[in-house]
Design a protein around this motif. Structure first.
Motif, mmCIF file in Angstrom:
data_model
loop_
_atom_site.group_PDB
_atom_site.id
_atom_site.type_symbol
_atom_site.label_atom_id
_atom_site.label_comp_id
_atom_site.label_asym_id
_atom_site.label_seq_id
_atom_site.Cartn_x
_atom_site.Cartn_y
_atom_site.Cartn_z
ATOM 1 N N GLU A 147 84.762 19.628 43.625
ATOM 2 C CA GLU A 147 84.064 20.761 44.237
ATOM 3 C C GLU A 147 83.789 21.797 43.153
ATOM 4 O O GLU A 147 84.713 22.255 42.484
ATOM 5 C CB GLU A 147 84.911 21.369 45.352
ATOM 6 C CG GLU A 147 84.224 22.507 46.089
ATOM 7 C CD GLU A 147 85.050 23.033 47.252
ATOM 8 O OE1 GLU A 147 84.657 24.050 47.852
ATOM 9 O OE2 GLU A 147 86.096 22.428 47.572
ATOM 10 N N SER A 212 95.498 15.439 62.233
ATOM 11 C CA SER A 212 94.796 15.872 61.019
ATOM 12 C C SER A 212 93.402 15.265 60.990
ATOM 13 O O SER A 212 93.107 14.318 61.725
ATOM 14 C CB SER A 212 95.577 15.464 59.757
ATOM 15 O OG SER A 212 95.612 14.051 59.629
ATOM 16 N N THR A 214 90.422 14.137 57.996
ATOM 17 C CA THR A 214 89.910 13.971 56.642
ATOM 18 C C THR A 214 88.426 13.634 56.762
ATOM 19 O O THR A 214 88.047 12.796 57.590
ATOM 20 C CB THR A 214 90.636 12.848 55.893
ATOM 21 O OG1 THR A 214 92.033 13.116 55.890
ATOM 22 C CG2 THR A 214 90.132 12.738 54.454
ATOM 23 N N THR A 216 84.435 13.203 54.586
ATOM 24 C CA THR A 216 83.604 13.194 53.379
ATOM 25 C C THR A 216 82.159 13.368 53.796
ATOM 26 O O THR A 216 81.768 13.055 54.931
ATOM 27 C CB THR A 216 83.753 11.880 52.584
ATOM 28 O OG1 THR A 216 83.407 10.766 53.426
ATOM 29 C CG2 THR A 216 85.159 11.717 52.056
ATOM 30 N N LEU A 239 84.526 15.617 49.268
ATOM 31 C CA LEU A 239 85.569 15.719 50.287
ATOM 32 C C LEU A 239 85.457 17.059 50.996
ATOM 33 O O LEU A 239 85.158 18.078 50.379
ATOM 34 C CB LEU A 239 86.942 15.579 49.620
ATOM 35 C CG LEU A 239 88.178 15.490 50.505
ATOM 36 C CD1 LEU A 239 88.201 14.173 51.271
ATOM 37 C CD2 LEU A 239 89.437 15.620 49.641
ATOM 38 N N THR A 241 87.718 19.632 53.266
ATOM 39 C CA THR A 241 89.090 19.943 53.686
ATOM 40 C C THR A 241 89.118 21.315 54.355
ATOM 41 O O THR A 241 88.085 21.955 54.558
ATOM 42 C CB THR A 241 90.036 19.930 52.479
ATOM 43 O OG1 THR A 241 89.581 20.901 51.526
ATOM 44 C CG2 THR A 241 90.064 18.563 51.810
ATOM 45 N N ALA A 242 90.318 21.760 54.688
ATOM 46 C CA ALA A 242 90.562 23.099 55.258
ATOM 47 C C ALA A 242 89.751 23.328 56.534
ATOM 48 O O ALA A 242 89.036 24.320 56.675
ATOM 49 C CB ALA A 242 90.262 24.187 54.225
ATOM 50 N N TRP A 243 89.878 22.420 57.465
ATOM 51 C CA TRP A 243 89.201 22.560 58.759
ATOM 52 C C TRP A 243 89.890 23.622 59.610
ATOM 53 O O TRP A 243 91.109 23.765 59.586
ATOM 54 C CB TRP A 243 89.208 21.230 59.505
ATOM 55 C CG TRP A 243 88.320 20.202 58.881
ATOM 56 C CD1 TRP A 243 88.664 19.273 57.945
ATOM 57 C CD2 TRP A 243 86.928 20.008 59.144
ATOM 58 N NE1 TRP A 243 87.584 18.513 57.598
ATOM 59 C CE2 TRP A 243 86.498 18.932 58.326
ATOM 60 C CE3 TRP A 243 86.004 20.613 59.981
ATOM 61 C CZ2 TRP A 243 85.184 18.467 58.333
ATOM 62 C CZ3 TRP A 243 84.705 20.155 59.993
ATOM 63 C CH2 TRP A 243 84.303 19.093 59.179
ATOM 64 N N ALA A 257 84.341 23.878 58.754
ATOM 65 C CA ALA A 257 84.844 23.877 57.379
ATOM 66 C C ALA A 257 83.694 24.205 56.442
ATOM 67 O O ALA A 257 82.518 24.054 56.785
ATOM 68 C CB ALA A 257 85.455 22.526 57.016
ATOM 69 N N ILE A 259 82.520 24.018 52.048
ATOM 70 C CA ILE A 259 82.808 23.596 50.678
ATOM 71 C C ILE A 259 81.712 24.094 49.762
ATOM 72 O O ILE A 259 80.576 24.351 50.192
ATOM 73 C CB ILE A 259 82.928 22.055 50.540
ATOM 74 C CG1 ILE A 259 81.616 21.365 50.951
ATOM 75 C CG2 ILE A 259 84.108 21.527 51.306
ATOM 76 C CD1 ILE A 259 81.581 19.893 50.593
ATOM 77 N N ASP A 369 94.131 27.343 61.340
ATOM 78 C CA ASP A 369 93.994 26.229 60.409
ATOM 79 C C ASP A 369 94.514 24.954 61.053
ATOM 80 O O ASP A 369 95.609 24.935 61.636
ATOM 81 C CB ASP A 369 94.794 26.486 59.134
ATOM 82 C CG ASP A 369 94.134 27.556 58.287
ATOM 83 O OD1 ASP A 369 92.920 27.737 58.461
ATOM 84 O OD2 ASP A 369 94.831 28.185 57.491
ATOM 85 N N MET A 372 96.600 19.605 57.911
ATOM 86 C CA MET A 372 95.977 18.559 57.109
ATOM 87 C C MET A 372 97.050 17.653 56.531
ATOM 88 O O MET A 372 98.116 18.122 56.163
ATOM 89 C CB MET A 372 95.159 19.179 55.972
ATOM 90 C CG MET A 372 94.001 20.073 56.469
ATOM 91 S SD MET A 372 92.835 19.186 57.508
ATOM 92 C CE MET A 372 92.156 18.049 56.339
#
Length: 372
Positions: A147, A212, A214, A216, A239, A241-243, A257, A259, A369, A372
């Motif tokens: 990222e 959780s 994950t 992409t 990727l 993350t941090a949903w 989320a 990015i 949050d 994850m």
């Protein structure tokens, strides 16, 4: 013997090499930089100018003087880029082809943590055929890109330098001729953000059964051509993350989320050097025809920590909103998307199977949050 020593001294003295010095400190061109449009005023900056004749002649430097600095430039026509900090301070991107204006590129590095093989997130199911060009990784998977860090840049294209010093080296005894040279030419740059933000919002049912997520996304650009400040035509895999989970409306909840990314691919620009396909002919018309095709891959692990559900969505312009002023790509899945939204089945939490449980109803509140 004394005569031989004397002759040797005379010969060695005659063979003494000339002493030369670099001309970097002698400047007749000044660069004025305004950071008012940048995300912040940096603690340093890099300037990099490349000859328009594609000869490979280039001059560059990194300085802590971010508002005004002198440049050591030869005479001629040059194109240049000014960006915050130095190339070595960026750990998630690399700078390539920096000797010519037509090859200068900032490119996403592979992620330092390449995940274990999973075809749903990193393999053929995650990258469809219409996104050909994503760099391959190990074990038959695709390479996961890092990222990018925030970055600000501005270009100065086809600048005619009339007051520069052509020589890179001068004799030591000639240095006084260059000392105290006056600034005779002024250049101005206003760097602004070049990193985009991808925001994803998706609906789902059965959010209380999720442990959780994950995800992409395939199809975003893998870099930015620096002189036009336009994206490559090569896709990458990133990727997400941090949903964050929002409280549900009726039976539908929402996950969101964000990015950092180089944005959507620009089909009018060349592919990156990591793209092994044959380069098509390109014409820079000034118009940016963004390729609005992405693949969103979701992998849910349910709260029993054993059940895994995978979802794949082909995202088109119907689901994408672009805000060029804010460098924002907003993706929202509608509840009636083909294939249906994620619908997580009821499962017992790990370690609670066979016991009655009281479920606390949802209550209104702030974003939370997701684990994850």
């Amino acid at each position: 013997m004394l005569c031989a020593v004397g002759v040797l001294c005379v010969v060695c003295g005659a063979c003494r090499r000339d002493l030369w010095v670099y001309t970097d400190e002698f400047c007749q061109v000044a660069l004025h930089t305004d950071w008012s449009e940048a995300t912040e005023t940096p603690g340093g900056m890099t300037w990099w100018f490349m000859s328009d004749d594609l000869s490979g002649i280039n001059r560059h430097g990194t300085t802590a003087d971010v508002a005004y600095t002198g440049l050591n430039m030869p005479r001629g026509r040059f194109s240049g880029v000014v960006f915050d900090y130095s190339p070595s301070e960026y750990s998630h991107v690399t700078f390539e082809g920096m000797t010519r204006p037509d090859s200068a590129l900032v490119l996403l590095s592979p992620s330092a943590d390449q995940p274990l093989p999973d075809d749903h997130l990193y393999g053929s199911l995650a990258v469809p055929a219409y996104l050909d060009g994503v760099p391959p990784g190990a074990s038959g998977m695709y390479s996961l890109a890092a990222e990018p860090e925030p970055m600000n840049a501005d270009t100065l294209n086809h600048v005619l330098i009339t007051a520069g010093i052509d020589e890179e080296l001068i004799h030591w005894e000639d240095r006084d001729k260059y000392t105290g040279l006056a600034i005779e030419q002024h250049l101005h740059a206003t760097p602004g953000p070049i990193i985009w933000t991808l925001r994803v919002r998706l609906p789902l049912r059965g959010a209380s059964y999720m442990y959780s997520l994950t995800a992409t996304v395939a199809g975003l650009a893998d870099g930015c051509w620096l002189l036009p400040l336009r994206h490559t035509a090569t896709p990458c895999l990133q990727l997400i993350t941090a949903w964050q989970l929002q409280t549900p409306v009726d039976t539908v909840s929402y996950l969101s989320a964000s990015i950092n990314t180089f944005g959507l691919r620009d089909n009018a620009m060349p592919r990156s050097p990591r793209d092994a396909r044959t380069q098509p002919s390109r014409a820079d018309t000034g118009v940016t025809p963004y390729d609005q095709r992405l693949r969103l891959n979701l992998q849910f692990l349910l709260r029993d920590e054993a059940t895994v559900l995978n979802y794949h969505y082909d995202i088109t312009d119907q689901h994408i909103t672009i805000d060029e002023d804010q460098l924002l790509i907003y993706v929202e899945l509608p509840t009636d998307i083909p294939g249906g939204i994620p619908d997580l089945p009821a499962v017992d939490a790990k370690g609670t199977a066979g016991f009655d449980a009281t479920v606390t109803p949802w209550a209104d509140g702030e974003h939370a949050d997701a684990t994850m």
